[in-house]
Design an enzyme around this catalytic site. Sequence first.
Site: not given
Ligand code: PGA
Length: 252
Positions: A9-11, A95, A97, A167, A173, A213, A234-235
């Site tokens: 997930n590149w956001k 998600h 977010e 999640e 994050g 994470s 994500g990251g």
């Molecule tokens: P993260 O994000 O790996 O940076 O914690 C995961 C996500 O939001 O899908």
Amino acid sequence: MRTPIVAGNWKMHMTAEAAEKLVDELLPLLAPIQDVETVLCPPFTSLQAVRRALSGSSVGLGGQTMHWEKSGAFTGEVSAEMLLTSGCRYVILGHSERRILFGETDEAVNRKTRVALASGLLPIVCVGESLQERQANITQQVVGLQIRKAFEGISLTEVSRAIVAYEPVWAIGTGQTATPAQAQQVHSLIRGLLGELYESSLAGSVRIQYGGSVKPDNAGELFSQPDIDGGLIGGASLQAASFADIVKAAVR
Ligand code: PGA
């Protein structure tokens, strides 16, 4: 036997140019890895570049959200058909977010999930509790309700194509991963609930990803839990080597 699935997930990262460069670095690293479904979810503006860079590979493409309507006056939104015709097979829905920063409700997640499935997209439906909810010991209720609402009115045949991502909001994050035992407990609860809502054979076949994470050094232990079928990353998906190492850790 469920095929593990790892999605990046590149956001809101990666211009088209940066995205293409990342895919070019990533593909040779992913090529030798077998039996893991791998998906990249770039921002909308980089979908075309990533689609081109992925052509001929088995890596799938996904959107990060979508609207439930087919078309219309919905400034800023894209439809299922727009994702499909941009080469997407997957879409991340609900998600945290989107839920927290953009006010996406359980009802919206349900409408999107219905439309995604009816359109032929494979939704990655995200659920997870906040830190306060975990501390108040209501993780089970919160996640249970999110699952019930997300899949309300959706038939067994359709749900069988969905993917769930657990999640925990406090792990996204933050560098604070759920322990493998904490994650497994919620995954098994989600699987149990799907068994109650549908039937146990369905519950046994739906893939449930863990996200929050995930890094190369914790992925192996998380993915070896019996109810964890890969991850939503994500990251660590923004660097070719770390994402490839996480995909490798999902091999069964
Ligand atoms: P993260 O994000 O790996 O940076 O914690 C995961 C996500 O939001 O899908």
